[in-house]
Design a protein around this motif. Structure first.
Motif, PDB file in Angstrom:
ATOM      1  N   ILE A   1      47.415  52.961 102.466  1.00 28.23           N
ATOM      2  CA  ILE A   1      46.426  52.439 101.517  1.00 28.23           C
ATOM      3  C   ILE A   1      46.711  52.975 100.118  1.00 28.23           C
ATOM      4  O   ILE A   1      46.691  52.230  99.141  1.00 28.23           O
ATOM      5  CB  ILE A   1      44.999  52.783 101.976  1.00 28.23           C
TER       6      ILE A   1
ATOM      7  N   ARG B   1      37.075  47.686 102.734  1.00 29.60           N
ATOM      8  CA  ARG B   1      37.195  46.853 101.538  1.00 29.60           C
ATOM      9  C   ARG B   1      35.993  46.992 100.612  1.00 29.60           C
ATOM     10  O   ARG B   1      36.068  46.609  99.457  1.00 29.60           O
ATOM     11  CB  ARG B   1      37.448  45.401 101.925  1.00 29.60           C
TER      12      ARG B   1
ATOM     13  N   LEU C   1      40.304  46.180  97.104  1.00 30.79           N
ATOM     14  CA  LEU C   1      41.510  45.509  97.576  1.00 30.79           C
ATOM     15  C   LEU C   1      41.271  44.012  97.591  1.00 30.79           C
ATOM     16  O   LEU C   1      40.360  43.540  98.261  1.00 30.79           O
ATOM     17  CB  LEU C   1      41.864  45.966  98.999  1.00 30.79           C
ATOM     18  N   ASP C   2      42.103  43.275  96.854  1.00 30.55           N
ATOM     19  CA  ASP C   2      41.999  41.825  96.944  1.00 30.55           C
ATOM     20  C   ASP C   2      42.764  41.372  98.187  1.00 30.55           C
ATOM     21  O   ASP C   2      43.323  42.178  98.928  1.00 30.55           O
ATOM     22  CB  ASP C   2      42.506  41.146  95.664  1.00 30.55           C
ATOM     23  N   SER C   3      42.788  40.081  98.445  1.00 34.19           N
ATOM     24  CA  SER C   3      43.398  39.584  99.681  1.00 34.19           C
ATOM     25  C   SER C   3      44.891  39.892  99.747  1.00 34.19           C
ATOM     26  O   SER C   3      45.422  40.183 100.818  1.00 34.19           O
ATOM     27  CB  SER C   3      43.128  38.094  99.854  1.00 34.19           C
TER      28      SER C   3
ATOM     29  N   ASP D   1      46.412  42.507  98.284  1.00 28.78           N
ATOM     30  CA  ASP D   1      46.500  43.943  98.559  1.00 28.78           C
ATOM     31  C   ASP D   1      46.258  44.215 100.043  1.00 28.78           C
ATOM     32  O   ASP D   1      46.943  45.027 100.655  1.00 28.78           O
ATOM     33  CB  ASP D   1      45.479  44.734  97.740  1.00 28.78           C
ATOM     34  N   TRP D   2      45.259  43.541 100.598  1.00 28.05           N
ATOM     35  CA  TRP D   2      44.936  43.744 102.015  1.00 28.05           C
ATOM     36  C   TRP D   2      46.110  43.324 102.890  1.00 28.05           C
ATOM     37  O   TRP D   2      46.458  44.023 103.845  1.00 28.05           O
ATOM     38  CB  TRP D   2      43.667  42.986 102.387  1.00 28.05           C
TER      39      TRP D   2
ATOM     40  N   ASN E   1      49.196  43.389 102.043  1.00 27.10           N
ATOM     41  CA  ASN E   1      50.202  44.446 101.877  1.00 27.10           C
ATOM     42  C   ASN E   1      49.868  45.689 102.696  1.00 27.10           C
ATOM     43  O   ASN E   1      50.773  46.364 103.194  1.00 27.10           O
ATOM     44  CB  ASN E   1      50.374  44.790 100.397  1.00 27.10           C
ATOM     45  N   VAL E   2      48.593  46.002 102.852  1.00 24.04           N
ATOM     46  CA  VAL E   2      48.185  47.109 103.722  1.00 24.04           C
ATOM     47  C   VAL E   2      48.574  46.791 105.168  1.00 24.04           C
ATOM     48  O   VAL E   2      49.149  47.636 105.862  1.00 24.04           O
ATOM     49  CB  VAL E   2      46.671  47.401 103.613  1.00 24.04           C
ATOM     50  N   ILE E   3      48.291  45.583 105.618  1.00 20.87           N
ATOM     51  CA  ILE E   3      48.631  45.176 106.985  1.00 20.87           C
ATOM     52  C   ILE E   3      50.144  45.284 107.208  1.00 20.87           C
ATOM     53  O   ILE E   3      50.599  45.819 108.227  1.00 20.87           O
ATOM     54  CB  ILE E   3      48.148  43.724 107.259  1.00 20.87           C
TER      55      ILE E   3
ATOM     56  N   TYR F   1      43.139  40.503 112.109  1.00 18.66           N
ATOM     57  CA  TYR F   1      42.827  41.074 110.797  1.00 18.66           C
ATOM     58  C   TYR F   1      41.346  41.404 110.659  1.00 18.66           C
ATOM     59  O   TYR F   1      40.988  42.434 110.100  1.00 18.66           O
ATOM     60  CB  TYR F   1      43.225  40.133 109.660  1.00 18.66           C
TER      61      TYR F   1
ATOM     62  N   THR G   1      38.329  46.680 110.010  1.00 25.17           N
ATOM     63  CA  THR G   1      37.327  46.722 108.943  1.00 25.17           C
ATOM     64  C   THR G   1      37.142  48.098 108.319  1.00 25.17           C
ATOM     65  O   THR G   1      36.738  48.196 107.174  1.00 25.17           O
ATOM     66  CB  THR G   1      35.973  46.238 109.475  1.00 25.17           C
TER      67      THR G   1
END
Length: 81
Positions: A14, A33, A38-40, A42-43, A45-47, A63, A67
């Motif tokens: 993160i 979130r 974190l925008d979509s 960024d999220w 990229n975390v995944i 996904y 949470t």
């Protein structure tokens, strides 16, 4: 790999996307979130970062299960190689 190792890796992932995140301010069972801006993209990229760090395949259908730090650590812990 124990739970603390996974948690540290999740936080490092993160922070790689959002370096302004303060680890000590994160609440394990609160929606991530909401805590971290974190925008979509960024999220996503975390995944991807979690997949690369832990070797865990995370299908798009899962996904919504990821949470909070607590749910991510449990998910990765159950699937890590």
């Amino acid at each position: 790999m124990n739970e603390q190792d996974i948690l540290s890796g999740v936080i490092a992932t993160i922070k790689g996307i959002a370096p302004e995140v303060e680890e000590g301010e994160l609440v394990a069972d609160r929606a991530l979130r909401e805590q971290v801006d974190l925008d979509s993209m960024d999220w996503l990229n975390v995944i991807i970062g979690l997949h690369e760090r832990f070797g865990v395949d995370i299908p798009e259908s899962d996904y919504a299960k990821l949470t909070s730090l607590k749910t991510i650590v449990a998910y990765v812990g159950a699937r890590a190689k």
